[in-house]
Design a protein around this motif. Structure first.
Motif, PDB file in Angstrom:
ATOM      1  N   PRO A  64       0.825  -1.211   0.000  1.00 18.07           N
ATOM      2  CA  PRO A  64       0.000   0.000   0.000  1.00 18.07           C
ATOM      3  C   PRO A  64       0.862   1.264   0.000  1.00 18.07           C
ATOM      4  CG  PRO A  64       0.038  -0.983   2.180  1.00 18.07           C
ATOM      5  CD  PRO A  64       0.765  -1.931   1.262  1.00 18.07           C
ATOM      6  N   ARG A  65       0.312   2.334  -0.522  1.00 15.85           N
ATOM      7  CA  ARG A  65       1.011   3.628  -0.531  1.00 15.85           C
ATOM      8  C   ARG A  65       0.018   4.723  -0.221  1.00 15.85           C
ATOM      9  NH1 ARG A  65       2.940   0.582  -4.576  1.00 15.85           N
ATOM     10  NH2 ARG A  65       5.152   0.442  -4.961  1.00 15.85           N
ATOM     11  N   PRO A  66       0.314   5.663   0.614  1.00 16.81           N
ATOM     12  CA  PRO A  66       1.439   5.650   1.540  1.00 16.81           C
ATOM     13  C   PRO A  66       1.128   4.765   2.743  1.00 16.81           C
ATOM     14  CG  PRO A  66       0.167   7.638   1.916  1.00 16.81           C
ATOM     15  CD  PRO A  66      -0.473   6.901   0.756  1.00 16.81           C
ATOM     16  N   VAL A  67       2.169   4.355   3.438  1.00 17.80           N
ATOM     17  CA  VAL A  67       2.003   3.552   4.651  1.00 17.80           C
ATOM     18  C   VAL A  67       2.321   4.432   5.856  1.00 17.80           C
ATOM     19  CG1 VAL A  67       2.595   1.379   3.503  1.00 17.80           C
ATOM     20  CG2 VAL A  67       4.397   2.705   4.604  1.00 17.80           C
ATOM     21  N   SER A  68       1.877   4.001   7.048  1.00 26.65           N
ATOM     22  CA  SER A  68       2.191   4.743   8.267  1.00 26.65           C
ATOM     23  C   SER A  68       3.671   4.570   8.593  1.00 26.65           C
ATOM     24  CB  SER A  68       1.337   4.245   9.433  1.00 26.65           C
ATOM     25  OG  SER A  68       1.748   2.947   9.802  1.00 26.65           O
ATOM     26  N   PHE A  69       4.195   5.443   9.431  1.00 31.39           N
ATOM     27  CA  PHE A  69       5.612   5.356   9.788  1.00 31.39           C
ATOM     28  C   PHE A  69       5.925   4.104  10.609  1.00 31.39           C
ATOM     29  CE2 PHE A  69       5.161   9.878   8.834  1.00 31.39           C
ATOM     30  CZ  PHE A  69       6.197  10.025   7.935  1.00 31.39           C
ATOM     31  N   SER A  70       4.919   3.502  11.229  1.00 40.83           N
ATOM     32  CA  SER A  70       5.162   2.277  12.001  1.00 40.83           C
ATOM     33  C   SER A  70       5.088   1.026  11.119  1.00 40.83           C
ATOM     34  CB  SER A  70       4.173   2.166  13.158  1.00 40.83           C
ATOM     35  OG  SER A  70       2.845   2.047  12.671  1.00 40.83           O
ATOM     36  N   TRP A  71       4.475   1.111   9.952  1.00 43.00           N
ATOM     37  CA  TRP A  71       4.275  -0.058   9.081  1.00 43.00           C
ATOM     38  C   TRP A  71       5.571  -0.797   8.742  1.00 43.00           C
ATOM     39  CZ3 TRP A  71       5.982  -1.223   4.159  1.00 43.00           C
ATOM     40  CH2 TRP A  71       5.371  -2.315   3.538  1.00 43.00           C
ATOM     41  N   PRO A  72       6.650  -0.106   8.330  1.00 46.70           N
ATOM     42  CA  PRO A  72       7.849  -0.854   7.933  1.00 46.70           C
ATOM     43  C   PRO A  72       8.450  -1.707   9.040  1.00 46.70           C
ATOM     44  CG  PRO A  72       7.993   1.419   7.192  1.00 46.70           C
ATOM     45  CD  PRO A  72       6.816   1.322   8.117  1.00 46.70           C
ATOM     46  N   TRP A  73       8.187  -1.378  10.288  1.00 40.86           N
ATOM     47  CA  TRP A  73       8.772  -2.137  11.392  1.00 40.86           C
ATOM     48  C   TRP A  73       8.105  -3.482  11.574  1.00 40.86           C
ATOM     49  CZ3 TRP A  73      13.264  -0.784  13.246  1.00 40.86           C
ATOM     50  CH2 TRP A  73      13.679   0.515  13.054  1.00 40.86           C
ATOM     51  N   GLY A  74       6.852  -3.632  11.173  1.00 44.55           N
ATOM     52  CA  GLY A  74       6.153  -4.914  11.263  1.00 44.55           C
ATOM     53  C   GLY A  74       6.328  -5.587  12.610  1.00 44.55           C
ATOM     54  N   ASP A  75       6.696  -6.860  12.593  1.00 40.48           N
ATOM     55  CA  ASP A  75       6.872  -7.637  13.821  1.00 40.48           C
ATOM     56  C   ASP A  75       8.062  -7.165  14.647  1.00 40.48           C
ATOM     57  OD1 ASP A  75       4.673  -9.178  13.254  1.00 40.48           O
ATOM     58  OD2 ASP A  75       5.841 -10.772  12.303  1.00 40.48           O
ATOM     59  N   ALA A  76       9.036  -6.510  14.019  1.00 43.33           N
ATOM     60  CA  ALA A  76      10.212  -6.042  14.763  1.00 43.33           C
ATOM     61  C   ALA A  76       9.806  -5.058  15.853  1.00 43.33           C
ATOM     62  CB  ALA A  76      11.219  -5.397  13.826  1.00 43.33           C
ATOM     63  N   GLN A  77       8.816  -4.209  15.563  1.00 41.74           N
ATOM     64  CA  GLN A  77       8.357  -3.247  16.570  1.00 41.74           C
ATOM     65  C   GLN A  77       7.729  -3.972  17.761  1.00 41.74           C
ATOM     66  OE1 GLN A  77       5.270  -0.516  15.320  1.00 41.74           O
ATOM     67  NE2 GLN A  77       6.182   1.108  16.562  1.00 41.74           N
ATOM     68  N   LYS A  78       6.908  -4.975  17.471  1.00 42.95           N
ATOM     69  CA  LYS A  78       6.293  -5.752  18.555  1.00 42.95           C
ATOM     70  C   LYS A  78       7.361  -6.473  19.379  1.00 42.95           C
ATOM     71  CE  LYS A  78       2.389  -6.556  15.580  1.00 42.95           C
ATOM     72  NZ  LYS A  78       1.927  -7.480  14.589  1.00 42.95           N
TER      73      LYS A  78
END
Length: 83
Positions: free
Chosen positions: A59-73
């Motif tokens: 999707p475009r644009p994505v939120s700033f947290s989207w690229p982190w995916g599971d790494a953020q969790k």
């Protein structure tokens, strides 16, 4: 030992890849210049096309947290930062 450190233990959480990060930047709300100076690709959007070919539309644009995916969790679960 560095001032303020109480022990020699250091927890380091690393995630990502610099060149892939240039591609991720292209799907964020305010992408930077896609120009690259490397032998494989001259446009960072090429990394997005490769990812979409392998995994489907991004999707475009994505939120700033989207690229982190599971790494953020994981970073929240593992508490790599003090506090």
């Amino acid at each position: 030992m560095v001032d303020g450190m109480t022990s020699g233990l250091v927890t380091l959480f690393l995630c990502g890849d610099v060149m892939l990060g240039r591609g991720v930047d292209q799907v964020l709300p305010h992408p930077g210049d896609p120009g690259l100076r490397e032998g494989y690709a001259c446009d960072a959007r090429a990394y997005i096309r490769l990812a979409e070919r392998a995994h489907g539309l991004i999707p475009r644009p994505v939120s700033f947290s989207w690229p982190w995916g599971d790494a953020q969790k994981c970073s929240i679960t593992w508490h790599p930062m003090p506090g």
